[in-house]
Design a protein around this motif. Structure first.
Motif, PDB file in Angstrom:
ATOM      1  N   GLY A 318       0.804  -1.223   0.000  1.00 54.03           N
ATOM      2  CA  GLY A 318       0.000   0.000   0.000  1.00 54.03           C
ATOM      3  C   GLY A 318       0.835   1.271   0.000  1.00 54.03           C
ATOM      4  N   HIS A 319       0.271   2.341  -0.596  1.00 50.62           N
ATOM      5  CA  HIS A 319       0.872   3.682  -0.646  1.00 50.62           C
ATOM      6  C   HIS A 319       2.179   3.688  -1.446  1.00 50.62           C
ATOM      7  N   GLY A 320       3.049   4.685  -1.234  1.00 46.62           N
ATOM      8  CA  GLY A 320       4.297   4.791  -2.000  1.00 46.62           C
ATOM      9  C   GLY A 320       4.451   6.165  -2.614  1.00 46.62           C
ATOM     10  N   ARG A 333       7.200   5.352   8.438  1.00 45.10           N
ATOM     11  CA  ARG A 333       6.199   5.544   7.382  1.00 45.10           C
ATOM     12  C   ARG A 333       5.590   4.210   6.978  1.00 45.10           C
ATOM     13  N   GLU A 334       4.278   4.215   6.874  1.00 44.05           N
ATOM     14  CA  GLU A 334       3.568   2.978   6.525  1.00 44.05           C
ATOM     15  C   GLU A 334       4.058   2.417   5.187  1.00 44.05           C
ATOM     16  N   LYS A 335       4.289   3.294   4.192  1.00 45.99           N
ATOM     17  CA  LYS A 335       4.668   2.808   2.855  1.00 45.99           C
ATOM     18  C   LYS A 335       5.941   1.966   2.913  1.00 45.99           C
ATOM     19  N   ILE A 386      -1.272  -5.311   1.276  1.00 52.33           N
ATOM     20  CA  ILE A 386      -0.705  -5.187   2.626  1.00 52.33           C
ATOM     21  C   ILE A 386      -0.679  -3.712   3.040  1.00 52.33           C
ATOM     22  N   HIS A 387      -1.281  -3.446   4.170  1.00 47.67           N
ATOM     23  CA  HIS A 387      -1.302  -2.097   4.748  1.00 47.67           C
ATOM     24  C   HIS A 387      -1.067  -2.169   6.251  1.00 47.67           C
ATOM     25  N   CYS A 388      -0.880  -0.990   6.854  1.00 47.37           N
ATOM     26  CA  CYS A 388      -0.937  -0.867   8.309  1.00 47.37           C
ATOM     27  C   CYS A 388      -2.078   0.101   8.596  1.00 47.37           C
ATOM     28  N   ASN A 389      -2.758  -0.121   9.689  1.00 46.07           N
ATOM     29  CA  ASN A 389      -3.936   0.661  10.033  1.00 46.07           C
ATOM     30  C   ASN A 389      -3.547   1.922  10.808  1.00 46.07           C
TER      31      ASN A 389
HETATM   32 ZN   LIG Z   1      -2.640   2.177   4.346  1.00 46.34          ZN
END
Ligand SMILES: [Zn+2]
Length: 494
Positions: A318-320, A333-335, A386-389
């Motif tokens: 996810g993200h980027g 950072r989540e990404k 795949i992500h983090c909440n």
């Molecule tokens: Zn996310």
């Protein structure tokens, strides 16, 4: 390279040592959340303060000591009263003391009401563009309004009304829906909405998929979904009246058992496609000329063995790029975590003989459409994002959760969640009907994994650890393997 855990650990250790020495050179206290001038809320509302200090420091918020995590993150909650709420954060870093003072002002909320004038759209017709989709209502959240399904291009519908970025369009006499204005074009005055008699059908095995082809006089709007009991795909064709007097069904079909239909109202024609197998591998509907073509994928050969070997699996980090996703209190950072975990997942899947299609393998910035396109054009058998909440109380564990949109992907989502919960993390839930773009496709089973919460200080401490990240990805793989075994057993029982 993110592929070797020991190397990653080593790099992380070096970073930690460097970060610590830099921080030690200059005592620092950073408030990340809660330094808000004004809050519009009712008195008694909870207000969170979070921040970070060099790890090993002590922190006091309004005189009360608070826990400092291994990441250096800390947090506290305050209940706000009306007016000024003074806050003092004191940190003891090495031998020195740093104090930050600020104040949060609480205003009681004032209600606002805006009315918009009605417009007259009588007689106006629009037709769909590529990537069009229908929404149930005008609801909007961060994921957009709740979607019904995607629609082919070139479908003409009467325009009824306008609301923000959406048009209200008529599907049939008793059914309307909403469609983004950007995904339709206005037709010249005098254009009529589409209406058609249904004509002959055919049901054939095209190799890899069974295909239902329904001939129509023009392209009509449709609503399509899968039901579990009985297992069937339902397509409501709006603006259609039955004149199907000929349905050719071949006997070499693999996914489709049989088809039938029902004229449920004078202008709604409902098609039922009954399925042979308990687990479905995807379907889609689109127009070829004026024929509505519904493609139903066969169960892949790997499923007979009950393993992941031979499957093509989409993995999305996810993200980027300029979109970092959630940022934890200590600045992770989540990404970056998503990408590291996507590589871990890829390695585990490849070790089991699956091939993996990544949406991104570096810090690239991709739209949701691009991600879905990558999976669709690679014709993946299933996909995991795949992500983090983030969100909620930073002082409590947030936990892990898995998400699906379509009911036929519920089992996949459930077995993966069950495996993740073996790590003794909090259960944030199995979330259905989730309106996330990567959960929208029906053409391959797909789930979203929200590993842990970036915003929870306790979760942050766990998910920052590459060893724990890898443990989570191994659990995702164990869940996918459980799923394949269930598929195999369901095929044997027949
Ligand atoms: Zn996310």
């Amino acid at each position: 390279m993110k592929t070797h855990t020991p190397k990653l650990l080593f790099v992380t250790l070096i970073c930690l040592i460097l970060a610590t020495s830099v921080l030690n050179a200059q005592p620092s206290l950073k408030i990340v959340r809660g330094r808000t001038d004004t809050v519009k809320a009712i008195p008694g509302t909870v207000h969170y303060i979070t921040g970070y200090v060099p790890s090993g420091s002590s922190v006091f918020v309004n005189g009360t000591p608070v826990k400092v995590f291994k990441t250096g993150s800390f947090g506290a909650e305050l209940r706000l009263s009306e007016g000024e709420n003074p806050v003092e954060v004191k940190a003891e870093i090495g031998g020195s003391q740093v104090v930050e003072k600020f104040s949060v002002y609480l205003h009681k909320p004032v209600s606002t009401d805006t009315g918009s004038p009605a417009l007259d759209y009588s007689g106006v017709v629009v037709s769909t563009r590529e990537r069009a989709y229908l929404n149930y209502g005008v609801g909007e959240d961060r994921l957009g309004g709740a979607k019904i399904n995607f629609l082919s291009s070139g479908i003409r519908m009467a325009l009824l009304d306008s609301a923000n970025s959406l048009y209200k369009v008529r599907l049939s006499d008793h059914r309307y829906a909403f469609i983004p204005k950007a995904l339709v074009q206005r037709e010249p005055a005098g254009t009529r909405p589409a209406y058609s008699l249904t004509s002959s059908w055919s049901v054939t095995n095209t190799g890899g998929a069974d295909v239902v082809r329904i001939a129509l006089g023009e392209r009509l709007p449709y609503i399509i979904y899968q039901e579990m009991d009985p297992r069937r795909i339902v397509i409501e064709i709006h603006g259609a009246a039955n004149n199907s007097n000929w349905i050719t069904q071949y006997l070499d079909l693999k996914a489709i058992d049989y088809v039938d239909f029902n004229q449920v109202s004078h202008d709604v024609f409902r098609v039922h496609i009954y399925l042979k197998d308990r687990f479905s591998w995807g379907y889609k509907a689109e127009y070829t000329g004026n024929s509505l073509v519904i493609t139903v994928k066969h169960t892949p050969p790997s499923a007979i063995k009950g393993t992941l070997a031979g499957l093509r699996i989409g993995v999305d980090a996810g993200h980027g790029g300029s979109n970092p996703g959630a940022i934890s209190t200590s600045g992770i950072r989540e990404k970056d975590l998503n990408l590291a975990m996507a590589f871990m997942l890829k390695n585990e899947l490849e070790r089991r003989g699956a091939s993996v299609v990544l949406t991104r393998s570096d810090d690239a910035e991709l739209s949701m459409y691009e991600r879905v396109d990558i999976f669709a054009s690679a014709n993946v058998d299933m996909a995991v994002s795949i992500h983090c909440n983030a969100g909620g109380n930073p002082l409590r564990p947030g936990g892990t959760s898995t998400y699906y949109k379509h009911i036929e992907h519920r089992e996949l989502s459930r077995v993966v969640l069950n495996r993740l919960l073996e790590l003794n993390v909090k259960n944030f839930g199995l979330i259905g009907n989730f309106n996330f773009s990567l959960n929208s496709p029906t053409f391959y089973p797909n789930i979203l994994v929200e590993t842990l919460f970036m915003s929870s200080l306790e979760d942050e401490e766990q998910i920052a650890d590459p060893i724990f990240q890898n443990m989570m990805m191994k659990k995702v793989v164990a869940g996918l393997e459980d799923y394949m075994k269930m598929v195999r057993n369901s095929l044997r029982r027949k």
